[in-house]
Design an enzyme around this catalytic site. Structure first.
Site, PDB file in Angstrom:
ATOM      1  N   TYR A 221      27.463  29.716  -3.584  1.00  0.00           N
ATOM      2  CA  TYR A 221      28.610  28.925  -3.658  1.00  0.00           C
ATOM      3  C   TYR A 221      29.731  29.851  -2.763  1.00  0.00           C
ATOM      4  O   TYR A 221      30.327  29.428  -2.012  1.00  0.00           O
ATOM      5  CB  TYR A 221      29.428  29.087  -5.185  1.00  0.00           C
ATOM      6  CG  TYR A 221      30.802  28.836  -5.276  1.00  0.00           C
ATOM      7  CD1 TYR A 221      31.054  27.512  -5.247  1.00  0.00           C
ATOM      8  CD2 TYR A 221      31.562  29.929  -5.406  1.00  0.00           C
ATOM      9  CE1 TYR A 221      32.380  27.150  -5.070  1.00  0.00           C
ATOM     10  CE2 TYR A 221      32.780  29.675  -5.235  1.00  0.00           C
ATOM     11  CZ  TYR A 221      33.554  28.373  -5.102  1.00  0.00           C
ATOM     12  OH  TYR A 221      34.658  27.786  -5.062  1.00  0.00           O
TER      13      TYR A 221
ATOM     14  N   ASP B 271      30.499  24.493  -7.501  1.00  0.00           N
ATOM     15  CA  ASP B 271      30.797  25.126  -8.531  1.00  0.00           C
ATOM     16  C   ASP B 271      31.033  24.291  -9.891  1.00  0.00           C
ATOM     17  O   ASP B 271      30.478  22.979  -9.555  1.00  0.00           O
ATOM     18  CB  ASP B 271      32.167  26.149  -8.269  1.00  0.00           C
ATOM     19  CG  ASP B 271      33.445  25.096  -8.117  1.00  0.00           C
ATOM     20  OD1 ASP B 271      33.154  23.722  -8.175  1.00  0.00           O
ATOM     21  OD2 ASP B 271      34.482  25.587  -8.269  1.00  0.00           O
TER      22      ASP B 271
ATOM     23  N   GLU C   8      38.233  34.153  -3.489  1.00  0.00           N
ATOM     24  CA  GLU C   8      37.111  33.663  -3.985  1.00  0.00           C
ATOM     25  C   GLU C   8      36.515  34.236  -5.317  1.00  0.00           C
ATOM     26  O   GLU C   8      35.973  33.734  -6.466  1.00  0.00           O
ATOM     27  CB  GLU C   8      35.825  33.015  -2.880  1.00  0.00           C
ATOM     28  CG  GLU C   8      36.338  31.834  -2.125  1.00  0.00           C
ATOM     29  CD  GLU C   8      36.384  30.686  -3.017  1.00  0.00           C
ATOM     30  OE1 GLU C   8      36.064  30.688  -4.023  1.00  0.00           O
ATOM     31  OE2 GLU C   8      37.020  29.669  -2.349  1.00  0.00           O
TER      32      GLU C   8
END
Ligand code: SF4
Length: 353
Positions: free
Chosen positions: A116, A134, A33
Site C-alpha cells: 500500500y 487501503d 503515509e
C-alpha cells in the site's frame, strides 16, 4: 465515463488540502503515509507537522537518536512504525547515499513499507501506475462492484488488488489513489455513507441492490487479549525507578516502571508483587501513596493498567534500573498511560483515588 474519470473529476473540486498534498517530496509523502496508517487525519496532521519541523530531511531523521524519534511519536501508538521509519531513514542515508528510492519495487525494500505505502508514494511522487489499496479503497470497491469476497481473506486481498490495478488511472495514478482514499474517508464512510454526494452513485451496485451495509464483507473473530499490568512507580527524593523495554512486546524501546503482569488482577496479587519488589529495601521504608487505574485499548489487546505510586525512604539502586527525576523522565519516550500518570502527578488535587 469510466470509474477512474468519475473519481478524478470529483477530486478536482472536493480534494482535501493537507500539507503533504502540496509536495512531491518522497520523504515527506513517506512520513505522512506512515503516520496516517490507522490514525485519524486530524490526529496525524499534528504529528506530521512535528516530524517535518524536527526532521526536515531524511538525513535529519537518520541522525536523530531512537529516543528522540520515539518521543516525538509518543501517543500515536504502533511504535514499531516509528522504529521502522527510523531504521529506513538510516538505511537511505547510509546505504543509498541519501537518495530516496524512486520506484514501487525499490520502495518495497524499505523496512515498514508494504504494497500500500509503496504504491501510494510511487504513484504520488513518481507517477508510477500502481493502485494503493487501503481500508477506504476496499470499502468503496466492494460497494461499487458488489464484491462478496471477504476483504481480510487471502482470496479477497488478491481479488481486490487485481480489481484495483485494472481501475487505476493510467494518466494520473497519484491523484486517482488520493481521490479514492478521500472518497472512502468522507463520502463512502463505514456508516451512513453520503450516496447522494457520491460521484459513482450511478454505477454503484450495492446502492442499486440496497445492500450497502453488507459491504465490505469481513471475517470476524480476531480475539482481543486481555492483560493486567501492575506498575510500581517507586519514588525517592523526586527520583523514579525506570527501565527500557527491550522485549519483543508492545512499547518496545519505550521506558516504563517495574512491572508485574498477570492474567487476572486482585489486591492480593498486587500486594504480593509489591512485597517482592521492595524486598531489597527495609520493609518499613516504603509508603504506598495511591493507585491509578487506566484502561488502554490496542488493536488486539485490552490492557488494564494499575500504577501504584510508592515512596521509598532509601535511595533507588539496581543494575538494570535508571533513577531519573521528572524532567529526565519527560525527555524519554514512555507509554501513553505512564505519560497520563505523570500529568496527574503534577495535579495532586485530582490524583487521589
Ligand atoms: S453510492 Fe454510496 S455506497 Fe456506493 S460508493 Fe457511493 S457512497 Fe459508497
Amino acid at each position: 465515463m469510466d470509474f477512474s474519470s468519475h473519481i478524478l473529476q470529483w477530486y478536482q473540486f472536493e480534494r482535501r488540502d493537507f500539507p503533504w498534498r502540496s509536495t512531491k517530496n518522497a520523504y515527506k509523502v513517506w512520513l505522512s503515509e506512515i503516520i496516517l496508517q490507522q490514525t485519524r487525519t486530524s490526529q496525524g496532521l499534528n504529528y506530521y507537522l512535528k516530524f517535518t519541523e524536527a526532521f526536515p530531511t531524511v538525513q535529519d531523521l537518520a541522525e536523530a537518536s531512537e529516543n528522540e524519534v520515539l518521543k516525538l511519536w509518543q501517543g500515536l501508538g504502533y511504535y514499531s512504525r516509528a522504529r521502522n521509519l527510523h531504521h529506513s531513514a538510516k538505511f537511505i542515508h547510509q546505504e543509498l547515499k541519501g537518495v530516496f528510492p524512486n520506484s514501487y519495487k525499490e520502495l518495497l525494500k524499505l523496512k515498514g513499507v508494504g504494497p500500500y505505502t509503496a504504491a501510494a508514494i510511487s504513484s504520488i511522487c513518481f507517477k508510477e501506475v500502481q493502485a494503493a489499496v487501503d481500508g477506504n479503497v476496499y470499502r468503496v470497491l466492494s460497494r461499487v462492484f458488489d464484491v462478496e469476497t471477504a476483504i481480510n481473506s487471502s482470496k479477497g486481498i488478491s481479488q481486490f488488488q487485481t480489481l484495483a490495478s485494472q481501475l487505476v488511472s493510467q494518466t494520473d495514478p497519484g491523484d486517482y489513489n488520493q481521490a479514492l482514499m478521500d472518497l472512502g474517508a468522507t463520502i463512502c464512510t463505514p456508516k451512513n455513507p453520503k450516496c447522494s454526494l457520491c460521484p459513482t452513485e450511478s454505477m454503484c451496485l450495492a446502492r442499486a441492490r440496497n445492500i450497502i451495509t453488507e459491504r465490505p464483507v469481513k471475517i470476524k473473530g480476531i480475539k482481543i487479549k486481555e492483560r493486567y499490568l501492575n506498575y510500581f512507580c517507586l519514588e525517592h527524593d523526586g527520583k523514579f525507578l525506570m527501565k527500557k523495554r527491550t522485549e519483543n512486546d508492545i512499547w518496545k524501546n519505550l521506558y516504563d516502571f517495574p512491572l508485574h503482569e498477570s492474567n487476572h488482577t486482585s489486591l492480593e496479587d498486587t500486594m504480593t508483587s509489591l512485597g517482592e519488589l521492595v524486598t531489597p529495601f527495609d520493609e518499613n521504608a516504603f509508603n504506598h501513596i495511591w493507585t491509578k487505574h487506566y484502561t488502554h485499548k490496542l488493536s488486539h489487546q485490552k490492557l488494564s493498567i494499575f500504577i501504584h505510586h510508592v515512596q521509598i525512604n532509601t535511595p533507588l539502586v539496581g543494575k538494570k534500573w535508571l533513577s531519573l527525576n521528572r524532567e529526565e523522565v519527560m525527555d524519554l519516550p514512555v507509554p501513553k498511560p505512564i505519560e497520563k500518570f505523570f500529568e496527574e502527578l503534577l495535579n495532586p488535587l485530582d490524583n487521589k483515588k
